[in-house]
Write a protein that holds these residues in place. Sequence first.
Motif, PDB file in Angstrom:
ATOM      1  N   ALA A  51      31.670  39.383  25.786  1.00  0.00           N
ATOM      2  CA  ALA A  51      31.366  40.678  26.397  1.00  0.00           C
ATOM      3  C   ALA A  51      31.076  40.509  27.888  1.00  0.00           C
ATOM      4  CB  ALA A  51      30.179  41.322  25.699  1.00  0.00           C
ATOM      5  N   PHE A  52      30.386  39.437  28.261  1.00  0.00           N
ATOM      6  CA  PHE A  52      30.106  39.166  29.666  1.00  0.00           C
ATOM      7  C   PHE A  52      31.395  38.958  30.450  1.00  0.00           C
ATOM      8  CE2 PHE A  52      29.749  35.964  32.993  1.00  0.00           C
ATOM      9  CZ  PHE A  52      28.885  36.604  33.863  1.00  0.00           C
ATOM     10  N   TRP A  53      32.302  38.148  29.914  1.00  0.00           N
ATOM     11  CA  TRP A  53      33.554  37.875  30.623  1.00  0.00           C
ATOM     12  C   TRP A  53      34.436  39.106  30.696  1.00  0.00           C
ATOM     13  CZ3 TRP A  53      33.844  34.471  34.081  1.00  0.00           C
ATOM     14  CH2 TRP A  53      33.132  33.282  33.986  1.00  0.00           C
ATOM     15  N   THR A  54      34.331  39.987  29.715  1.00  0.00           N
ATOM     16  CA  THR A  54      35.058  41.256  29.785  1.00  0.00           C
ATOM     17  C   THR A  54      34.527  42.094  30.940  1.00  0.00           C
ATOM     18  OG1 THR A  54      35.456  41.228  27.401  1.00  0.00           O
ATOM     19  CG2 THR A  54      35.656  43.355  28.517  1.00  0.00           C
ATOM     20  N   GLY A  55      33.202  42.163  31.064  1.00  0.00           N
ATOM     21  CA  GLY A  55      32.609  42.885  32.187  1.00  0.00           C
ATOM     22  C   GLY A  55      33.000  42.274  33.521  1.00  0.00           C
ATOM     23  N   CYS A  56      33.041  40.953  33.581  1.00  0.00           N
ATOM     24  CA  CYS A  56      33.440  40.260  34.802  1.00  0.00           C
ATOM     25  C   CYS A  56      34.890  40.590  35.151  1.00  0.00           C
ATOM     26  CB  CYS A  56      33.248  38.762  34.626  1.00  0.00           C
ATOM     27  SG  CYS A  56      33.576  37.806  36.105  1.00  0.00           S
ATOM     28  N   ALA A  57      35.753  40.636  34.169  1.00  0.00           N
ATOM     29  CA  ALA A  57      37.160  40.968  34.404  1.00  0.00           C
ATOM     30  C   ALA A  57      37.299  42.400  34.908  1.00  0.00           C
ATOM     31  CB  ALA A  57      37.972  40.772  33.128  1.00  0.00           C
ATOM     32  N   ILE A  58      36.502  43.310  34.382  1.00  0.00           N
ATOM     33  CA  ILE A  58      36.544  44.704  34.833  1.00  0.00           C
ATOM     34  C   ILE A  58      36.122  44.794  36.299  1.00  0.00           C
ATOM     35  CG2 ILE A  58      35.453  46.974  34.555  1.00  0.00           C
ATOM     36  CD1 ILE A  58      35.333  46.346  31.519  1.00  0.00           C
ATOM     37  N   VAL A  59      35.079  44.055  36.664  1.00  0.00           N
ATOM     38  CA  VAL A  59      34.603  44.059  38.054  1.00  0.00           C
ATOM     39  C   VAL A  59      35.655  43.477  38.991  1.00  0.00           C
ATOM     40  CG1 VAL A  59      32.909  43.013  39.605  1.00  0.00           C
ATOM     41  CG2 VAL A  59      32.162  44.046  37.472  1.00  0.00           C
ATOM     42  N   MET A  60      36.279  42.378  38.592  1.00  0.00           N
ATOM     43  CA  MET A  60      37.307  41.766  39.441  1.00  0.00           C
ATOM     44  C   MET A  60      38.516  42.690  39.602  1.00  0.00           C
ATOM     45  SD  MET A  60      36.235  39.077  40.649  1.00  0.00           S
ATOM     46  CE  MET A  60      34.579  38.513  40.435  1.00  0.00           C
ATOM     47  N   PHE A  61      38.883  43.380  38.551  1.00  0.00           N
ATOM     48  CA  PHE A  61      39.977  44.343  38.636  1.00  0.00           C
ATOM     49  C   PHE A  61      39.620  45.478  39.593  1.00  0.00           C
ATOM     50  CE2 PHE A  61      41.934  48.314  37.116  1.00  0.00           C
ATOM     51  CZ  PHE A  61      43.262  48.014  37.361  1.00  0.00           C
ATOM     52  N   GLY A  62      38.393  45.975  39.509  1.00  0.00           N
ATOM     53  CA  GLY A  62      37.954  47.039  40.406  1.00  0.00           C
ATOM     54  C   GLY A  62      37.919  46.594  41.860  1.00  0.00           C
TER      55      GLY A  62
END
Length: 94
Positions: A51-62
């Motif tokens: 779940a943490f890495w999913t959030g990190c991926a969302i932030v990097m995409f943004g």
Amino acid sequence: MTQLGASFGLAITTIVYDSELKKVSAKDGVTVDVNGTNAPADAQLTAYKDAFWTGCAIVMFGAALAALVLRGAGIVGHRKGQEQAQQTQADKDT
């Protein structure tokens, strides 16, 4: 926009957490109850990590999206050519 981003981010990371918790618990031979309270600790840690890495991926995409979209925005409140027009007017006055 902040509330919208937070609600979508929370929903997506919760889905990832729940699905990973069920998958890892099933490998350990545990059927997770509705609240997920009987899940093994290693399954919980794996689910939190994913779940943490999913959030990190969302932030990097943004961040990448913002960098691409706002690349040519310039300074807020300035119009393109405004400085050149002022310089030309100053040259005419002298």
